[in-house]
Design a protein around this motif. Structure first.
Motif, short mmCIF file in Angstrom:
data_model
loop_
_atom_site.label_atom_id
_atom_site.label_comp_id
_atom_site.label_asym_id
_atom_site.label_seq_id
_atom_site.Cartn_x
_atom_site.Cartn_y
_atom_site.Cartn_z
N LEU A 105 2.02 -1.84 11.59
CA LEU A 105 2.17 -1.98 10.13
C LEU A 105 1.16 -2.98 9.59
CD1 LEU A 105 3.62 -1.55 7.45
CD2 LEU A 105 5.29 -3.29 8.16
N GLN A 106 0.99 -4.09 10.28
CA GLN A 106 0.01 -5.07 9.82
C GLN A 106 -1.40 -4.48 9.79
OE1 GLN A 106 -1.09 -8.38 12.41
NE2 GLN A 106 -1.08 -9.76 10.66
N ALA A 107 -1.76 -3.74 10.83
CA ALA A 107 -3.09 -3.14 10.88
C ALA A 107 -3.30 -2.18 9.71
CB ALA A 107 -3.28 -2.42 12.21
N GLN A 108 -2.29 -1.35 9.42
CA GLN A 108 -2.42 -0.40 8.31
C GLN A 108 -2.52 -1.14 6.98
OE1 GLN A 108 0.79 2.64 10.14
NE2 GLN A 108 0.06 3.25 8.12
N ALA A 109 -1.71 -2.20 6.81
CA ALA A 109 -1.74 -2.95 5.55
C ALA A 109 -3.08 -3.65 5.37
CB ALA A 109 -0.59 -3.96 5.53
N GLU A 110 -3.60 -4.24 6.45
CA GLU A 110 -4.89 -4.93 6.35
C GLU A 110 -6.03 -3.95 6.11
OE1 GLU A 110 -5.19 -7.32 9.86
OE2 GLU A 110 -4.03 -8.97 8.97
N ALA A 111 -5.88 -2.72 6.63
CA ALA A 111 -6.90 -1.71 6.37
C ALA A 111 -6.96 -1.35 4.89
CB ALA A 111 -6.61 -0.45 7.20
N LYS A 112 -5.86 -1.56 4.19
CA LYS A 112 -5.80 -1.34 2.74
C LYS A 112 -6.24 -2.57 1.97
CE LYS A 112 -3.55 2.75 2.07
NZ LYS A 112 -3.86 3.81 1.09
N GLY A 113 -6.57 -3.65 2.72
CA GLY A 113 -7.01 -4.87 2.07
C GLY A 113 -5.88 -5.80 1.68
N LEU A 114 -4.66 -5.55 2.17
CA LEU A 114 -3.53 -6.38 1.79
C LEU A 114 -3.47 -7.65 2.64
CD1 LEU A 114 -0.79 -3.60 1.51
CD2 LEU A 114 -2.30 -4.49 -0.28
N SER A 115 -2.99 -8.72 2.03
CA SER A 115 -2.80 -9.97 2.75
C SER A 115 -1.48 -9.91 3.49
CB SER A 115 -2.79 -11.14 1.76
OG SER A 115 -2.48 -12.34 2.41
N THR A 116 -1.50 -10.17 4.79
CA THR A 116 -0.29 -10.04 5.61
C THR A 116 -0.09 -11.24 6.51
OG1 THR A 116 -1.32 -8.96 7.51
CG2 THR A 116 -0.64 -7.53 5.68
N LYS A 117 1.14 -11.38 6.96
CA LYS A 117 1.49 -12.39 7.95
C LYS A 117 2.49 -11.74 8.91
CE LYS A 117 3.98 -15.78 6.49
NZ LYS A 117 4.37 -17.02 5.79
N LEU A 118 2.18 -11.74 10.20
CA LEU A 118 3.02 -11.14 11.22
C LEU A 118 3.67 -12.25 12.03
CD1 LEU A 118 3.94 -8.58 12.82
CD2 LEU A 118 1.90 -8.86 14.22
N VAL A 119 5.02 -12.29 12.06
CA VAL A 119 5.72 -13.41 12.70
C VAL A 119 6.94 -12.91 13.47
CG1 VAL A 119 6.70 -15.71 12.35
CG2 VAL A 119 5.15 -14.77 10.64
N SER A 120 7.09 -13.40 14.68
CA SER A 120 8.33 -13.19 15.41
C SER A 120 9.45 -13.97 14.72
CB SER A 120 8.20 -13.67 16.86
OG SER A 120 9.46 -13.85 17.45
N MET A 121 10.64 -13.38 14.67
CA MET A 121 11.76 -14.09 14.06
C MET A 121 12.05 -15.40 14.77
SD MET A 121 14.42 -11.03 13.14
CE MET A 121 13.94 -9.68 12.03
N ALA A 122 11.71 -15.47 16.06
CA ALA A 122 11.94 -16.71 16.81
C ALA A 122 11.07 -17.84 16.29
CB ALA A 122 11.67 -16.47 18.29
N ASP A 123 9.92 -17.53 15.71
CA ASP A 123 8.96 -18.53 15.26
C ASP A 123 8.96 -18.70 13.74
OD1 ASP A 123 8.12 -18.81 17.93
OD2 ASP A 123 6.72 -17.15 17.71
N TYR A 124 9.87 -18.02 13.06
CA TYR A 124 9.86 -18.02 11.59
C TYR A 124 10.77 -19.12 11.05
CZ TYR A 124 10.24 -16.19 6.81
OH TYR A 124 10.20 -16.03 5.45
N PRO A 125 10.22 -20.02 10.21
CA PRO A 125 11.07 -21.05 9.60
C PRO A 125 11.98 -20.43 8.54
CG PRO A 125 8.81 -21.21 8.78
CD PRO A 125 8.81 -20.14 9.83
N ALA A 126 13.27 -20.48 8.77
CA ALA A 126 14.22 -19.77 7.90
C ALA A 126 14.10 -20.20 6.44
CB ALA A 126 15.64 -19.98 8.41
N LYS A 127 13.75 -21.47 6.18
CA LYS A 127 13.66 -21.94 4.80
C LYS A 127 12.55 -21.25 4.02
CE LYS A 127 10.79 -25.91 6.14
NZ LYS A 127 10.69 -27.39 6.19
N GLN A 128 11.61 -20.62 4.75
CA GLN A 128 10.51 -19.92 4.11
C GLN A 128 10.98 -18.64 3.42
OE1 GLN A 128 7.36 -20.77 3.69
NE2 GLN A 128 6.67 -18.79 2.84
N LEU A 129 12.14 -18.13 3.84
CA LEU A 129 12.59 -16.82 3.37
C LEU A 129 12.70 -16.75 1.85
CD1 LEU A 129 13.42 -14.07 4.52
CD2 LEU A 129 15.78 -14.88 4.57
#
Length: 604
Positions: free
Chosen positions: A85-109
């Motif tokens: 999904l990230q590859a397809q989105a970036e191919a469209k020029g979209l800004s993306t961030k790919l993160v494992s839930m284990a490494d995601y700071p919950a307060k960022q949600l």
């Protein structure tokens, strides 16, 4: 990478350097690989002066927002879908961030505007380990309000289980309950998930392209935009497996054991496949031809009938042998077959979810056809069946020790039911039908959430009863090969000492050499009362807590439904008792271990 490229690389790099290179870029996406290839070219032109090559700038944030892709996976499928999904989105020029839930700071949600969630379910509707904390937060009173969030969920699961895609359903429901707006309705994917996942990705990227302003990141100085390198030093993956050969298949339980466990060795020479302790090997298998012939005979279908499969046309017999699942019965087969067989009894069964689960748990496809005879066309039979998916086995070896081999510890699924012997699909293939020297299609499934500590001085505690010993054999080989100084403690259990002490000679050698600092064994049937690994953990609670306090990492591998839960509860009890903590504080302590990646599980 083609074999000629592998030969060239092996001439330029030694085995250790090649392995490090393979491991370093194994999870890079296409954009990252492109940048790295240019970076390395720049290093070469600059005579190896890393400082003279500019570091990659932060990707510009799209004017209309950006997409965060969160994944939670036990086997790695979720991560693969999220990366696509990230590859397809970036191919469209979209800004993306790919993160494992284990490494995601919950307060960022609460700061997110656009979110894609790819998450699997395992056990009895449980989230994968890396998703547990975020899953719990969203289900708690502390869940943040998400009125500005637009999201979509792809749920991965297995319809043969009762709580099919439950974790994905939970995330979808909880994100909406907190005020989020669905960009796309949730998609629930069975084990044959590729087509559904692709359709979801395509629709979501098209929607996001309209919502978010497309911004293309400029090419960095010194980086060639057209340069590309392979994602690993091997061209092989799940869709394009390597055809390996079987080196050995040795039964390692005794004659009178209630278990049939095999030590399997497979030759990877020439593949370029690299793995690390903690990874799994994917096995593509063929069904038993005798089973296929009986099924076709019972249904009165011509084996030579041609069926279409994707872009191929092949005989029904060949399709049933290598493309369709026959040993794992699922609700969708029973529902479809009940209608085609015009069976009132089966139709009533389908309406009772509990009864249907019990029915499925005891049977394979052939059992249903034997009990409820019918005559089907090739197309009707094909339409009932689910595609074969590869089986994943925890790797039981370290390449630092075995080089271009991979070892497995395989528990053969074998049982009698309805007057017939039944074998598991992949385990029966490896144990009974694949001869020494025979070909088997394999690939590596990385597991970055089950890794040895970076420092060889860190102590580790390993809990692996039965075939759960597999990755810990790899851990011990790796630590011995690297002269790691950290202490190693193994908890192993099985029914009996005389029949079921897997890798006994090797383990005794590790104890004698000092690689294995401490071992505790639990033999459930060697005395009147059953003893399990969780009992040994409680028995050694004071010392185990002391190890944790000096930084030990704690690992579990094996059965998710019972053993892993019992060990988890024992761990909390040990922390509470020997750490002088309340139940709540002990649970928080264990959660902190997991958050720090000092508590890792490979459960199935």
């Amino acid at each position: 990478m083609a074999s000629t490229d592998n030969n060239l690389l092996s001439g330029l790099l030694n085995q250790e350097q090649l392995l490090r290179l393979q491991q370093a870029v194994g999870d890079f996406n296409s954009a990252q690989l492109t940048w790295v290839s240019g970076y390395l070219a720049g290093l070469a032109n600059a005579g190896g002066a890393a400082a003279s090559i500019p570091a990659p700038a932060e990707a510009p944030v799209a004017a209309g927002g950006s997409l965060t892709i969160l994944y939670g996976t036990q086997s790695g499928n979720g991560k693969a879908v999220a990366a696509q999904l990230q590859a397809q989105a970036e191919a469209k020029g979209l800004s993306t961030k790919l993160v494992s839930m284990a490494d995601y700071p919950a307060k960022q949600l609460k700061k997110e505007t656009h979110l894609a969630v790819v998450v699997s379910t395992h056990g009895e509707g449980d989230p994968p380990d890396e998703a547990e904390e975020l899953h719990a937060l969203l289900g708690s009173k502390r869940a943040p309000k998400l009125a500005d969030l637009k999201f979509s969920v792809l749920a991965l699961g297995d319809s043969s289980y009762e709580f099919y895609c439950q974790t994905g359903k939970d995330f979808d429901e909880r994100l909406a309950k907190q005020g989020g707006t669905r960009l796309l309705d949730r998609i629930d994917c069975d084990v044959d998930f590729e087509a559904a996942a692709e359709a979801w990705r395509n629709q979501l990227v098209d929607l996001l392209a309209e919502e978010l302003a497309a911004v293309h990141a400029p090419v960095q100085a010194g980086v060639a935009a057209n340069t590309s390198v392979s994602a690993t030093a091997s061209q092989y993956d799940k869709k394009h497996p390597f055809t390996a050969s079987l080196l050995a298949n040795q039964k390692i339980t005794g004659r009178d054991s209630i278990k049939d466990i095999r030590h399997v060795e497979i030759d990877l020479e020439g593949s370029g496949l690299a793995y690390r302790p903690g990874d799994s090997l994917g096995i593509w298998f063929d069904n038993d031809v005798a089973l296929v012939d009986e099924l076709l005979g019972l249904l009165d279908v011509d084996p030579a009938s041609e069926v279409k499969l994707d872009d191929d046309t092949l005989s029904l017999k060949d399709a049933l042998t290598s493309k369709y699942e026959l040993t794992q019965l699922v609700p969708s087969f029973v529902k479809a077959y009940a209608e085609l067989a015009n069976s009132d009894e089966l139709s009533k069964l389908v309406e009772d979810a509990t009864a249907l689960r019990e029915f499925i748990g005891e049977r394979q496809v052939i059992d249903v056809v034997r009990q409820y005879p019918a005559k089907l066309t090739a197309e009707q039979l094909q339409g009932c069946l689910r595609r074969i998916t590869p089986r994943l086995y925890s790797i039981a070896s370290s390449q630092a020790d075995v080089e271009e081999e991979v070892h497995l510890t395989v528990g053969v699924v074998r049982y009698d039911a309805f007057g017939e012997e039944h074998l598991g699909g992949a385990s029966g293939y490896l144990a009974e039908r694949l001869e020494e020297g025979g070909e088997v299609k394999v690939f590596i499934e990385n597991n970055d959430h089950f890794r040895l500590p970076e420092s060889g001085d860190t102590p580790v505690i390993m809990v692996g009863p039965g075939t759960g010993i597999a990755p810990f054999r790899a851990f011990l080989q790796e630590r011995e090969a690297n002269d790691a100084e950290g202490d190693n403690w193994l908890f192993f259990g099985n029914p009996t000492f005389t029949e079921d002490f897997l890798y006994q000679t090797e383990i005794q050698r590790y104890v004698k050499s000092g690689v294995l600092s401490k071992i505790d064994l639990a033999w459930s049937r060697d005395q009147a009362h059953k003893i399990y690994v969780q009992d040994k953990i409680r028995e050694n609670g004071a010392e185990l807590y002391a190890w944790l306090e000096r930084g030990a990492h704690f690992y579990i591998c094996g059965d998710a439904s019972r053993m892993a839960k019992d060990v988890h509860e024992a761990l909390i009890a040990v922390v509470a008792e020997h750490g002088g903590k309340s139940q709540e504080d002990a649970e928080a302590y264990v959660s902190d271990l997991r958050r720090a990646k000092r508590y890792q599980r490979d459960v199935y």
